[in-house]
Design an enzyme around this catalytic site. Structure first.
Site, PDB file in Angstrom:
ATOM      1  N   SER A  46     -12.767   3.915  -0.257  1.00 54.84           N
ATOM      2  CA  SER A  46     -12.633   5.176  -1.009  1.00 54.84           C
ATOM      3  C   SER A  46     -12.658   4.887  -2.496  1.00 54.84           C
ATOM      4  O   SER A  46     -13.078   5.728  -3.288  1.00 54.84           O
ATOM      5  CB  SER A  46     -11.308   5.867  -0.669  1.00 54.84           C
ATOM      6  OG  SER A  46     -11.295   6.288   0.663  1.00 54.84           O
ATOM      7  N   TYR A  47     -12.173   3.699  -2.867  1.00 50.24           N
ATOM      8  CA  TYR A  47     -12.018   3.347  -4.283  1.00 50.24           C
ATOM      9  C   TYR A  47     -12.870   2.109  -4.556  1.00 50.24           C
ATOM     10  O   TYR A  47     -12.643   1.051  -3.938  1.00 50.24           O
ATOM     11  CB  TYR A  47     -10.547   3.085  -4.606  1.00 50.24           C
ATOM     12  CG  TYR A  47      -9.682   4.271  -4.248  1.00 50.24           C
ATOM     13  CD1 TYR A  47      -9.581   5.359  -5.105  1.00 50.24           C
ATOM     14  CD2 TYR A  47      -9.000   4.318  -3.032  1.00 50.24           C
ATOM     15  CE1 TYR A  47      -8.818   6.464  -4.770  1.00 50.24           C
ATOM     16  CE2 TYR A  47      -8.237   5.421  -2.682  1.00 50.24           C
ATOM     17  CZ  TYR A  47      -8.148   6.494  -3.551  1.00 50.24           C
ATOM     18  OH  TYR A  47      -7.399   7.583  -3.200  1.00 50.24           O
ATOM     19  N   HIS A  82     -12.702  -2.651   3.494  1.00 48.31           N
ATOM     20  CA  HIS A  82     -13.364  -1.465   4.032  1.00 48.31           C
ATOM     21  C   HIS A  82     -14.772  -1.350   3.462  1.00 48.31           C
ATOM     22  O   HIS A  82     -14.987  -1.608   2.281  1.00 48.31           O
ATOM     23  CB  HIS A  82     -12.620  -0.185   3.594  1.00 48.31           C
ATOM     24  CG  HIS A  82     -11.476   0.169   4.461  1.00 48.31           C
ATOM     25  ND1 HIS A  82     -10.427   0.950   4.027  1.00 48.31           N
ATOM     26  CD2 HIS A  82     -11.198  -0.124   5.757  1.00 48.31           C
ATOM     27  CE1 HIS A  82      -9.568   1.124   5.011  1.00 48.31           C
ATOM     28  NE2 HIS A  82     -10.000   0.471   6.067  1.00 48.31           N
ATOM     29  N   HIS A 113     -10.821  -4.610  -3.356  1.00 50.47           N
ATOM     30  CA  HIS A 113      -9.449  -4.819  -2.878  1.00 50.47           C
ATOM     31  C   HIS A 113      -9.505  -5.201  -1.403  1.00 50.47           C
ATOM     32  O   HIS A 113     -10.480  -4.912  -0.707  1.00 50.47           O
ATOM     33  CB  HIS A 113      -8.598  -3.563  -3.090  1.00 50.47           C
ATOM     34  CG  HIS A 113      -9.155  -2.338  -2.440  1.00 50.47           C
ATOM     35  ND1 HIS A 113     -10.094  -1.528  -3.046  1.00 50.47           N
ATOM     36  CD2 HIS A 113      -8.934  -1.796  -1.223  1.00 50.47           C
ATOM     37  CE1 HIS A 113     -10.420  -0.543  -2.231  1.00 50.47           C
ATOM     38  NE2 HIS A 113      -9.732  -0.681  -1.113  1.00 50.47           N
ATOM     39  N   VAL A 114      -8.447  -5.879  -0.962  1.00 52.75           N
ATOM     40  CA  VAL A 114      -8.389  -6.373   0.417  1.00 52.75           C
ATOM     41  C   VAL A 114      -7.126  -5.817   1.075  1.00 52.75           C
ATOM     42  O   VAL A 114      -6.060  -5.772   0.456  1.00 52.75           O
ATOM     43  CB  VAL A 114      -8.370  -7.923   0.430  1.00 52.75           C
ATOM     44  CG1 VAL A 114      -8.209  -8.447   1.853  1.00 52.75           C
ATOM     45  CG2 VAL A 114      -9.632  -8.484  -0.213  1.00 52.75           C
ATOM     46  N   ASP A 168       0.863  -1.178   0.000  1.00 49.26           N
ATOM     47  CA  ASP A 168       0.000   0.000   0.000  1.00 49.26           C
ATOM     48  C   ASP A 168       0.903   1.232   0.000  1.00 49.26           C
ATOM     49  O   ASP A 168       1.992   1.200   0.570  1.00 49.26           O
ATOM     50  CB  ASP A 168      -0.843  -0.011   1.277  1.00 49.26           C
ATOM     51  CG  ASP A 168      -1.953   1.018   1.247  1.00 49.26           C
ATOM     52  OD1 ASP A 168      -3.107   0.603   1.052  1.00 49.26           O
ATOM     53  OD2 ASP A 168      -1.665   2.230   1.425  1.00 49.26           O
TER      54      ASP A 168
END
Ligand code: M7G
Length: 321
Positions: free
Chosen positions: A256-257, A252, A261-262, A189
């Site tokens: 935000s996106y 999440h 994804h994890v 990240d």
């Protein structure tokens, strides 16, 4: 893990040594071009003495920009060198106690810097410290309120496509399963500078582009989710020596996106967004979908939103807050 072994420190240094990998500037000498030298500050969005971070909004060449500055942790493997080579200025001495200002050599005194340019108004809101509110979103609310909002206003996921297509950060990928249905890319990240394992933070980005978030998942996605869990954990164990029992693996909601994804973070690290109001453990997600394929499309999910988030306004307008 706090007592990181010398060999692990070396492995992190070696592995992170080449990874600047942006889409623009691949192969460039970073010293030749500093985007922040022309930065003009407009206002501080957020700062934290405890986290040693500062989020500033300003302009770079007339474009809106956000610069995030973060003092990085002191690394165990550089302590000896730091103490030997720094200059010390005495602040006070009293009996057996003394305090100093230590000025470390530049290479031991880095500040992790993230630049977002051009930044949108939404980025500014994301980083501005604001009051937050909990929203309870039913499955119907998702369809009527959230989905239209996501379709019209969410952050661009171009950076995600750049990663999947190897146009950016290709040299940072630590594992890839190329399968178009259950495959994913695992990479650090951008919050993690990879200098120490204490704040390890990786993301697994799925290849398929038709899953926006937790809400889209059904039992059809179990092979994908189990694949990410098993191969992601295995790759992190192999690359960093961190076992699954030391990893927090979660999604999440809201993200935000909106491209599935994890998050994989070190259990030792109190990662931003790892609280119960936003993080859903991947192992719980798998079990919930095994019990009920429609679990995430139908149930009420609670999440926090900032005061001037446009989605929060939509929930207010609908009389849900
Ligand atoms: P999220 O749950 O959608 O939102 O997670 P959050 O940012 O509010 O947590 C997206 C994750 O992707 C975050 O952990 C970001 O730090 C990370 N991330 C965002 N961008 C733009 C990048 C990027 O360009 N590269 C990498 N490697 N990670 C990113």
């Amino acid at each position: 893990m706090a007592a990181m072994q010398e060999s692990e420190a070396k492995r992190l240094r070696r592995d992170s040594g080449t990874g600047n990998g942006a889409a623009a500037g691949e192969g460039e000498d970073p010293a030749l071009h500093s985007p922040v030298s022309g930065f003009t500050t407009e206002r501080v969005l957020r700062d934290s003495a405890r986290e040693k971070t500062l989020f500033v909004h300003g302009k770079i060449d007339d474009q809106e920009a956000i610069v995030i500055l973060e003092k990085t942790p002191i690394r165990q493997d550089t302590v000896d060198e730091m103490l030997k080579t720094s200059t010390l200025k005495l602040e006070m001495k009293n009996d057996i106690y003394s305090t100093y200002q230590l000025q470390a050599p530049a290479h031991l005194n880095e500040i992790k810097t993230t630049v977002i340019c051009p930044a949108t108004e939404k980025h500014v809101k994301k980083y501005l410290r604001q009051e937050t509110f909990l929203i309870e979103e039913s499955g119907d609310d998702y369809t009527a309120i959230t989905l239209p909002y996501i379709s019209s206003q969410s952050f661009s996921v171009q950076w995600v496509y750049n990663i999947l297509e190897k146009k950016a950060e290709a040299d940072r990928i630590i594992f890839e399963d190329p399968d178009p249905n259950i495959g994913f890319v695992l990479l650090p990240d951008f919050k993690w500078d990879q200098k120490q394992l204490h704040d390890l933070y990786l993301i697994a980005i799925v290849h398929r582009k038709d899953r926006k978030s937790l809400r889209d998942l059904t039992s059809d996605d179990l092979p994908l989710l189990k694949n990410i869990q098993e191969k992601g954990q295995e790759a992190i164990k192999k690359q960093y020596g961190v076992p699954p029992s030391k990893l927090r693996v979660y999604l999440h909601y809201q993200p935000s996106y909106y491209h599935l994804h994890v998050h994989f973070t070190s259990l030792e690290y109190d990662a931003p967004g790892s609280g119960v109001e936003r993080a859903h453990l991947l192992s719980d997600v798998i079990q919930n979908l095994q019990a009920d394929s429609q679990y995430y499309s139908s149930r009420t999910i609670t999440f926090p939103l900032c005061a001037d988030n446009a989605l929060l306004l939509r929930f207010k307008e609908a009389g849900k807050l």
